[in-house]
Design a protein around this motif. Structure first.
Motif, PDB file in Angstrom:
ATOM      1  N   HIS A  58       0.557  -0.926  13.101  1.00 33.51           N
ATOM      2  CA  HIS A  58      -0.259  -0.113  12.191  1.00 33.51           C
ATOM      3  C   HIS A  58      -1.307  -0.992  11.494  1.00 33.51           C
ATOM      4  CE1 HIS A  58      -1.084   3.607  10.313  1.00 33.51           C
ATOM      5  NE2 HIS A  58      -0.663   3.290   9.105  1.00 33.51           N
TER       6      HIS A  58
ATOM      7  N   PRO B 259      -8.916   0.295   5.320  1.00 35.09           N
ATOM      8  CA  PRO B 259      -7.893   1.076   6.042  1.00 35.09           C
ATOM      9  C   PRO B 259      -8.406   2.487   6.307  1.00 35.09           C
ATOM     10  CG  PRO B 259      -7.310   0.828   3.711  1.00 35.09           C
ATOM     11  CD  PRO B 259      -8.493  -0.050   3.952  1.00 35.09           C
ATOM     12  N   ARG B 260      -8.047   3.010   7.490  1.00 36.48           N
ATOM     13  CA  ARG B 260      -8.564   4.333   7.876  1.00 36.48           C
ATOM     14  C   ARG B 260      -7.587   5.419   7.419  1.00 36.48           C
ATOM     15  NH1 ARG B 260      -9.490   3.252  13.976  1.00 36.48           N
ATOM     16  NH2 ARG B 260      -9.486   5.532  14.017  1.00 36.48           N
ATOM     17  N   CYS B 261      -7.519   5.606   6.113  1.00 40.97           N
ATOM     18  CA  CYS B 261      -6.537   6.539   5.539  1.00 40.97           C
ATOM     19  C   CYS B 261      -6.743   7.986   6.021  1.00 40.97           C
ATOM     20  CB  CYS B 261      -6.563   6.459   4.021  1.00 40.97           C
ATOM     21  SG  CYS B 261      -6.239   4.797   3.406  1.00 40.97           S
TER      22      CYS B 261
ATOM     23  N   THR C 220      -1.015   4.774  -1.554  1.00 45.38           N
ATOM     24  CA  THR C 220      -2.463   4.567  -1.494  1.00 45.38           C
ATOM     25  C   THR C 220      -3.158   5.788  -0.904  1.00 45.38           C
ATOM     26  OG1 THR C 220      -2.101   2.199  -1.203  1.00 45.38           O
ATOM     27  CG2 THR C 220      -4.258   3.045  -0.575  1.00 45.38           C
ATOM     28  N   GLY C 221      -2.607   6.322   0.181  1.00 48.20           N
ATOM     29  CA  GLY C 221      -3.208   7.507   0.812  1.00 48.20           C
ATOM     30  C   GLY C 221      -3.227   8.692  -0.140  1.00 48.20           C
TER      31      GLY C 221
ATOM     32  N   CYS D 232      -4.228   0.571   9.471  1.00 45.82           N
ATOM     33  CA  CYS D 232      -4.091   0.064   8.102  1.00 45.82           C
ATOM     34  C   CYS D 232      -4.534  -1.388   8.050  1.00 45.82           C
ATOM     35  CB  CYS D 232      -2.640   0.217   7.630  1.00 45.82           C
ATOM     36  SG  CYS D 232      -2.473   0.023   5.836  1.00 45.82           S
TER      37      CYS D 232
ATOM     38  N   ILE E 240       0.690   8.810   8.295  1.00 45.44           N
ATOM     39  CA  ILE E 240       1.705   8.674   7.238  1.00 45.44           C
ATOM     40  C   ILE E 240       1.066   8.683   5.846  1.00 45.44           C
ATOM     41  CG2 ILE E 240       3.368   7.494   8.727  1.00 45.44           C
ATOM     42  CD1 ILE E 240       2.536   4.841   7.382  1.00 45.44           C
ATOM     43  N   ALA E 241      -0.161   9.220   5.767  1.00 42.43           N
ATOM     44  CA  ALA E 241      -0.865   9.199   4.477  1.00 42.43           C
ATOM     45  C   ALA E 241      -0.089   9.944   3.393  1.00 42.43           C
ATOM     46  CB  ALA E 241      -2.266   9.789   4.638  1.00 42.43           C
TER      47      ALA E 241
ATOM     48  N   ARG F 114       0.829  -1.214   0.000  1.00 38.60           N
ATOM     49  CA  ARG F 114       0.000   0.000   0.000  1.00 38.60           C
ATOM     50  C   ARG F 114       0.862   1.262   0.000  1.00 38.60           C
ATOM     51  NH1 ARG F 114      -4.705  -1.648   4.403  1.00 38.60           N
ATOM     52  NH2 ARG F 114      -5.949  -2.934   2.969  1.00 38.60           N
ATOM     53  N   LEU F 115       1.972   1.220   0.727  1.00 37.21           N
ATOM     54  CA  LEU F 115       2.856   2.388   0.758  1.00 37.21           C
ATOM     55  C   LEU F 115       3.499   2.645  -0.601  1.00 37.21           C
ATOM     56  CD1 LEU F 115       4.744   1.805   4.152  1.00 37.21           C
ATOM     57  CD2 LEU F 115       3.136   3.654   3.663  1.00 37.21           C
TER      58      LEU F 115
ATOM     59  N   CYS G  83      -4.787   8.553   9.110  1.00 38.56           N
ATOM     60  CA  CYS G  83      -3.437   7.976   9.128  1.00 38.56           C
ATOM     61  C   CYS G  83      -2.356   9.068   9.103  1.00 38.56           C
ATOM     62  CB  CYS G  83      -3.275   7.053   7.926  1.00 38.56           C
ATOM     63  SG  CYS G  83      -1.640   6.304   7.848  1.00 38.56           S
TER      64      CYS G  83
ATOM     65  N   CYS H 205       2.343   7.744   1.724  1.00 38.43           N
ATOM     66  CA  CYS H 205       1.777   6.471   1.270  1.00 38.43           C
ATOM     67  C   CYS H 205       1.168   6.629  -0.123  1.00 38.43           C
ATOM     68  CB  CYS H 205       0.708   6.027   2.263  1.00 38.43           C
ATOM     69  SG  CYS H 205      -0.200   4.578   1.733  1.00 38.43           S
TER      70      CYS H 205
HETATM   71  S1  SF4 Z   1      -2.690   6.015   4.161  1.00 38.68           S
HETATM   72 FE1  SF4 Z   1      -1.567   4.171   3.564  1.00 38.68          FE
HETATM   73  S2  SF4 Z   1      -0.570   3.436   5.417  1.00 38.68           S
HETATM   74 FE2  SF4 Z   1      -2.160   4.895   6.037  1.00 38.68          FE
HETATM   75  S3  SF4 Z   1      -3.977   3.602   6.454  1.00 38.68           S
HETATM   76 FE3  SF4 Z   1      -4.111   4.302   4.321  1.00 38.68          FE
HETATM   77  S4  SF4 Z   1      -3.175   2.649   3.107  1.00 38.68           S
HETATM   78 FE4  SF4 Z   1      -2.534   2.374   5.250  1.00 38.68          FE
END
Ligand code: SF4
Length: 278
Positions: free
Chosen positions: A192, A202-204, A215-216, A197, A209-210, A157-158, A207, A213
């Motif tokens: 995490h 996932p609770r983006c 995905t974020g 995650c 570190i979005a 995802r990252l 988050c 990331c």
């Molecule tokens: S932003 Fe990335 S690391 Fe954060 S919860 Fe979403 S997918 Fe996971």
């Protein structure tokens, strides 16, 4: 391959933010200073944890190690006596034999001391890459990257890797993550994965570190998130046919073919039996 394969990824910032979120202390401090763990118990506990919830592993491990705290004791145990001690973990009769065999091998080949190299650990029965790496990191404080489902999922995802299996992920992470970050990576990503995650949903938005990331960032900008590498397709599946250009592979000439229509195949075996009885 050098760690330059993850250009622009700020490991310091990501690990700082995860450590702050999960009250994990200073990840720069050598791991064993604050978390001295017994390598034998890390090894056996990791075997017990396979396909099992952490809570069940903790209960079973505590009961087992109260009776068998080291390899010599466990090596001499009868698996039938071990099984009830670890009954909370999945496949406990099989695991009872596995941990006894593993302990016996440690006694026979390493004098009762759990080895401290990856090669020697992997030569033990029932020890795969994740278990070996857990012993190195949590038992000996040696840099390694244990990759479980959380680490595999989050690394994809990252955008650090694009892989299908935890084994592939470990190989790629060793190439893209500088070695000084290997030890804190697993404990922080596992926390995490258990909290924000998660595998599903996932609770983006929550988050920290979005911004680091893939995905974020994709979700914020309305783009489709990156996908892990496609899984290998089963022969004959619709996906495999699409990959071949949508054609159904024709059988060799002369092969009798089954029609899709039941009437064209003639009466069923049951119908034939009934008509013989009549
Ligand atoms: S932003 Fe990335 S690391 Fe954060 S919860 Fe979403 S997918 Fe996971």
């Amino acid at each position: 391959m050098s760690a330059a394969a993850a250009p622009g990824f700020d490991f310091e910032r990501v690990l700082d933010r995860l450590a702050e979120l999960y009250h994990a202390g200073d990840w720069r401090v050598p791991y064993l200073r604050d978390h001295a763990e017994n390598p034998f118990q890390v090894l056996i506990g990791t075997i017990l944890s396979q396909r099992t919830r952490d809570e069940a592993t903790d209960v079973a491990s505590a009961r087992l190690f109260a009776r068998y705290p080291d390899a010599r004791g466990l090596a001499a145990a009868d698996p039938r006596a071990l099984a009830p001690l670890i009954r909370e973990v999945n496949f406990y009769p099989t695991k009872a034999r596995a941990i006894r065999d593993c302990a016996a091998e440690i006694v026979a080949r390493f004098g009762g001391e759990v080895p401290r190299t990856s090669e020697e650990l992997l030569s033990l029965p029932h020890v795969g890459p994740k278990t070996a790496n857990c012993v190195l990191v949590f038992g000996y404080g040696v840099p390694a990257i244990p990759v479980d489902t959380h680490v595999h999922r989050i690394a994809n995802r990252l955008g650090l890797v694009r892989t299908r299996t935890p084994e592939e992920t470990e190989v790629r992470l060793r190439a893209v993550v500088p070695e000084r970050y290997w030890i804190p990576l697993n404990p922080l990503l596992v926390q995490h994965g258990q909290n924000l995650c998660r595998p599903l949903g996932p609770r983006c938005p929550d988050c920290p570190i979005a911004e680091d990331c893939a995905t974020g960032r994709a979700l914020r900008s309305g783009r489709a998130p990156p996908r892990p590498q496609d899984r290998p397709r089963r022969r004959g599946s619709a996906g495999a046919r699409r990959a071949r250009g949508g054609r159904r592979r024709s059988p060799p000439r002369g092969t009798p073919t089954r029609s899709r229509s039941p009437s064209a195949r003639g009466p069923s075996r049951t119908a034939r039996r009934r008509s013989r009885r009549r």
